[in-house]
Structures are given as structure tokens and as C-alpha cells.
Write a protein that holds these residues in place. Structure first.
Motif, PDB file in Angstrom:
ATOM      1  N   VAL A 148       0.946  -1.683   0.057  1.00  0.00           N
ATOM      2  CA  VAL A 148      -0.018  -0.141  -0.166  1.00  0.00           C
ATOM      3  C   VAL A 148       0.806   1.591  -0.251  1.00  0.00           C
ATOM      4  O   VAL A 148       2.073   1.205   0.729  1.00  0.00           O
ATOM      5  N   LEU A 149       1.188   1.824  -1.272  1.00  0.00           N
ATOM      6  CA  LEU A 149       1.243   3.249  -1.157  1.00  0.00           C
ATOM      7  C   LEU A 149       0.177   4.622  -0.742  1.00  0.00           C
ATOM      8  O   LEU A 149      -0.663   4.957  -1.261  1.00  0.00           O
ATOM      9  N   LEU A 150       0.921   5.141   0.318  1.00  0.00           N
ATOM     10  CA  LEU A 150       0.172   6.903   0.699  1.00  0.00           C
ATOM     11  C   LEU A 150       0.992   8.363   0.270  1.00  0.00           C
ATOM     12  O   LEU A 150       1.968   8.102   0.944  1.00  0.00           O
ATOM     13  N   ARG A 151       1.197   9.163  -0.541  1.00  0.00           N
ATOM     14  CA  ARG A 151       1.407   9.765  -0.777  1.00  0.00           C
ATOM     15  C   ARG A 151       1.236  11.462  -0.756  1.00  0.00           C
ATOM     16  O   ARG A 151      -0.640  11.455  -0.770  1.00  0.00           O
ATOM     17  N   GLU A 156      -3.367  25.554   2.849  1.00  0.00           N
ATOM     18  CA  GLU A 156      -2.248  24.956   1.449  1.00  0.00           C
ATOM     19  C   GLU A 156      -3.190  23.459   0.895  1.00  0.00           C
ATOM     20  O   GLU A 156      -3.241  22.695   2.014  1.00  0.00           O
ATOM     21  N   ALA A 157      -3.823  23.192  -0.140  1.00  0.00           N
ATOM     22  CA  ALA A 157      -4.409  22.084  -0.119  1.00  0.00           C
ATOM     23  C   ALA A 157      -3.379  21.411  -1.219  1.00  0.00           C
ATOM     24  O   ALA A 157      -2.751  21.019  -1.737  1.00  0.00           O
ATOM     25  N   VAL A 158      -3.532  19.968   0.366  1.00  0.00           N
ATOM     26  CA  VAL A 158      -3.070  18.766   0.511  1.00  0.00           C
ATOM     27  C   VAL A 158      -3.606  17.871  -0.044  1.00  0.00           C
ATOM     28  O   VAL A 158      -4.399  17.523   0.559  1.00  0.00           O
ATOM     29  N   CYS A 159      -3.251  17.151  -1.702  1.00  0.00           N
ATOM     30  CA  CYS A 159      -4.084  15.894  -1.853  1.00  0.00           C
ATOM     31  C   CYS A 159      -3.420  14.326  -1.520  1.00  0.00           C
ATOM     32  O   CYS A 159      -2.015  14.425  -1.646  1.00  0.00           O
ATOM     33  N   LEU A 160      -3.749  13.539  -0.984  1.00  0.00           N
ATOM     34  CA  LEU A 160      -3.515  12.353  -0.542  1.00  0.00           C
ATOM     35  C   LEU A 160      -4.008  10.916  -1.297  1.00  0.00           C
ATOM     36  O   LEU A 160      -5.328  11.259  -1.891  1.00  0.00           O
ATOM     37  N   GLN A 161      -3.024  10.609  -1.951  1.00  0.00           N
ATOM     38  CA  GLN A 161      -3.496   9.838  -3.276  1.00  0.00           C
ATOM     39  C   GLN A 161      -2.998   8.768  -2.649  1.00  0.00           C
ATOM     40  O   GLN A 161      -1.634   8.135  -1.294  1.00  0.00           O
ATOM     41  N   LEU A 162      -3.859   7.721  -3.365  1.00  0.00           N
ATOM     42  CA  LEU A 162      -4.120   5.935  -2.202  1.00  0.00           C
ATOM     43  C   LEU A 162      -4.117   5.214  -3.142  1.00  0.00           C
ATOM     44  O   LEU A 162      -5.008   5.360  -3.660  1.00  0.00           O
ATOM     45  N   ALA A 163      -2.936   5.003  -3.012  1.00  0.00           N
ATOM     46  CA  ALA A 163      -2.389   3.570  -4.684  1.00  0.00           C
ATOM     47  C   ALA A 163      -2.630   1.778  -3.792  1.00  0.00           C
ATOM     48  O   ALA A 163      -1.645   2.284  -2.098  1.00  0.00           O
TER      49      ALA A 163
END
Length: 425
Positions: free
Chosen positions: A296-299, A345-352
Motif C-alpha cells: 500500500v502507498l500513501l502520498r 495549503e491544499a494537500v492531496c492524498l493519493q492512496l494506491a
């Protein structure tokens, strides 16, 4: 004398008025107190023919289950709304089509009348088929409504005999509704196939599976699950991640659930103010048969696509849930940099994730995802280099690079010295 009587009468009237005022004030205050939603639990009992088998402490499985139910009904917390549903209790025939619809609510979910509930359980006798799937769907409908926690406790001695309606798929369907209904399963027979099915049902909804072979174990475990329903819990909020950063839903601090299909990426957005630290974690559960070796990757990414920090984790088929997290402290705005209110600040979290599965395994609904988002005060200084986008393992990377450089220089110097000595001799 007359004055004394008047004084006594006046004091009596004053006290009576005060008492009346208090009497009306207390219920009013009680009415203003917010009512806590009542947790709901439905016990689903297998009453199929196999429950006649006598292998639990010298008793039949049915007798042990009845005794456990009576113990649970006596000890159930008063704030829990309890109901009972049966499967295989009414149809004694051989018609599979009819027998696989044999499930009904024996006692409605609501405030518990112990005498009435015990009388209803006492009438049960092992009868027919084992339609676990239809029973779970019926129980889910029984628990509809309200804001309290919802829990199904399934007690059975066998696997479902009414396919093709797979109970595991039913559990996934229930979980996909977003009602946060938990199914706990108890198996009365230590059979690998039964254990696999009951484990799948439980894991699909975040519940537990327990194998029980004694009356005390059965009573104790069901009591524990009913008591657990009365404990305050944080209810996750259902959300739906987007396919890109620009379309990502904005999340406030809290606990969220989602579904992510195999090969899919999900995006979420969190606004972080200067001086705050974003802490996020994500868990993906394998609620169906998947291949070994996954991750799992969380960025955390800016809206322009620059990676800030990441967290990743890998696992094997020995684990059912895999999690990872990250931290991002946003530095304070220095005085004089901004005359107005500091902008978030708008921070986007990407879950893969890298789960894969055979072609025969269903892709929909996606795998269960639990996402935690928190915003806390950032560190007092910039020593936490997650702010630089290097993650928490940067110092180890630096040590390794420095060690490699020194080792390379030493190796080269020693080699040159040995060659020089060899030439001299």
C-alpha cells in the motif's frame, strides 16, 4: 399568635412554590440533555437440522445455544436494543427452494423484555436448511435506522447450504451500503471450510470470527460482543475518493471509509494551515481471495503534482490488513511575509495498493479502505524534516550514503597502496 400563624403559612407557601419550581425545572433540564442513540444488536441463530448433534459438553448444539442465549439475555445492558433472528427454524421439508427462504425475526429489535425473549427462544427446535445469506440480508434490514452502532452476531454450526447466494458476497454488499454494520461470527464446529466462510463474512464488515466448542465459551463470547456494542465508538464517515487530485473531496480531521478496486487509485484533499502538521494513515483490507505479496502507498502531493512525503508498506498472504501513514508539518509563516490571514495549503492524498487476484474473484465492490486524517500543532522548529519532503527515514539514507562514500575512498586507497607495494617488491 395571629402573626405567628401568618408567618408559618407564608413560609409554607414559599417552600411549596420553590418545590414546584424545582419539580418542573428538573424534567426540563433532563429534556434538554442530548439523548445518546441506542446501539442495536441482532443475534442470528442457526436452527437447522444439524443443530441436533450432541457434541457440546454432552448436550446438543441447540441446547447449548439456548442456554447461552438465556445467559446473554439476563446480562444484556439495558441501553442495548436487542433482537433475535433465526434461520432454518420453520420448514421441515426437503424442497430446497422453500427451505432456503426459511428465515424470520423471532424477537424484534428494541427495548428488551427478557421474559418474552426467553419464551420465544424456548420454542425453537432444529428443523431445516442453513440459509445464512438470506438471514444476513434480513438482519441488516432489521437493524436499519437510527444513529447508534449496529452489530449482527451469527451463531452457526455449518456453512451455507443455499448457494449460489454466497454469504461472503452478501457481507460485502452489506458493507458497501456504508451503514457501518459489523457482523461477528461464531462457529460451533472446528471445520476448515466453515471457518473460511465465517472468517470471510466477518472480515468483510470489520467483525471477528470465533470458534467455540463449550457452553461457557459460547455464552462468554456472545456477552462480550453485546457489551461491545454498548461501548462508545467512533463511527467512520463514508466517503468516495476521486480519480484525480483536482476532483478530490475535501476531508476534515476524522475517520473515513471507502472502497478501492484492484488497480485503482483514490485521491483526497486536506487543507493544512501554516503551523499545522498533517497526520494521515490508510488501511486496505483483503476481504476476498487475493494473490500473495502486496503493498500500500500513501502520498502527500501538492496540487501541482510535486510529491511532499510518502509512506508505504508491503505484506504477504499471511496478513489480512495492510496499513501505512505519513506526517507533513507545514512551517509557520514568518512575520512580515503575509499581512492578512495565512492561507491554507491544499494537500492531496493519493492512496494506491498493489493487491491482485485471480480472474474469478469479483472486483466490485472494491476492497475496504479506512482512512484517518488529523491536523495537530506542528513542531516548534524545523528539525522534523518531513517538512522538506524527505520523510522520516532521511537520516538513515544520509548515513548510508556517507558510509558508502567513506568505504569507497578507503577501498580505493588500500587498493592503490597494495599495487604500489607489489610493484616495489
Amino acid at each position: 399568635m395571629i402573626t405567628s400563624k401568618r408567618l408559618t403559612t407564608g413560609v409554607g407557601i414559599a417552600l411549596a412554590t420553590l418545590a414546584a419550581g424545582l419539580g418542573t425545572a428538573i424534567p426540563a433540564a433532563a429534556d434538554e440533555a442530548p439523548a445518546t442513540p441506542s446501539p442495536k444488536v441482532e443475534l442470528v441463530l442457526d436452527v437447522s437440522g444439524s443443530m441436533r448433534t450432541r457434541d457440546i459438553d454432552g448436550q446438543s448444539r441447540m441446547a447449548a445455544a439456548k442456554q447461552a442465549f438465556n445467559d446473554v439475555l439476563d446480562a444484556a445492558p439495558k441501553e442495548v436494543h436487542l433482537g433475535i433472528r433465526t434461520l432454518g427454524a420453520d420448514y421441515p421439508g426437503e424442497d430446497r427452494k422453500v427451505g432456503c427462504k426459511d428465515t424470520r425475526q423471532l424477537y424484534p429489535v428494541g427495548p428488551l423484555d427478557r421474559t418474552e425473549a426467553k419464551a420465544a427462544v424456548a420454542t425453537l427446535a432444529p428443523t431445516g436448511f442453513t440459509p445464512i445469506g438470506p438471514a444476513l440480508l434480513g438482519a441488516a434490514d432489521d437493524l436499519e435506522g437510527g444513529d447508534g452502532s449496529r452489530r449482527i452476531v451469527l451463531i452457526t454450526d455449518g456453512e451455507d447450504t443455499c448457494g449460489p447466494l454466497d454469504p461472503c458476497e452478501v457481507a460485502r454488499e452489506i458493507a458497501a451500503r456504508g451503514t457501518h454494520l459489523v457482523v461477528d461470527t461464531l462457529g460451533l464446529v472446528p471445520n476448515a471450510k466453515i471457518r473460511q466462510q465465517l472468517t470471510c463474512i466477518a472480515e468483510a464488515t470489520g467483525g471477528t470470527y470465533t470458534a467455540v466448542q463449550h457452553k461457557e465459551e459460547l455464552s462468554g463470547r456472545v456477552k462480550q460482543l453485546v457489551d461491545r456494542a454498548a461501548e462508545p465508538v467512533v463511527t467512520p464517515v463514508a466517503t468516495e475518493g476521486a480519480g484525480s487530485c483536482s476532483a478530490a473531496p475535501k476531508l476534515e480531521p476524522g475517520l473515513y471509509t471507502d472502497r478501492e478496486k484492484i488497480g485503482e487509485h483514490r485521491w483526497y484533499r486536506v487543507d493544512v494551515l501554516p503551523g499545522q502538521e498533517l497526520r494521515a494513515s490508510a488501511s486496505v483490507a483483503a476481504d476476498r481471495a487475493v494473490d500473495d505479496d502486496y503493498g500500500v502507498l500513501l502520498r502527500a502531493v501538492t496540487v501541482h503534482g510535486r510529491e511532499i512525503v510518502r509512506g508505504s508498506e508491503a505484506g504477504t498472504g499471511r496478513t489480512d490488513v495492510i496499513s501505512s501513514g505519513l506526517r507533513y508539518p507545514k512551517p509557520e509563516v514568518e512575520e512580515g511575509d503575509d499581512d492578512g490571514k495565512p492561507a491554507a495549503e491544499a494537500v492531496c492524498l493519493q492512496l494506491a495498493h498493489s493487491f491482485s487476484a485471480p480472474a474469478s474473484v469479483k472486483r466490485s465492490p472494491g476492497l475496504p479502505v479506512e482512512l484517518t486524517v488529523d491536523l495537530v500543532d506542528g513542531p516548534d522548529n524545523a528539525s522534523d524534516v518531513a517538512a522538506f519532503g524527505l520523510g522520516r527515514g532521511w537520516w538513515l539514507l544520509g548515513v548510508l550514503v556517507l558510509t558508502g562514500l567513506v568505504a569507497g575512498l578507503l577501498t580505493g586507497w588500500i587498493s592503490r597502496w597494495r599495487v604500489a607495494v607489489w610493484r616495489t617488491n
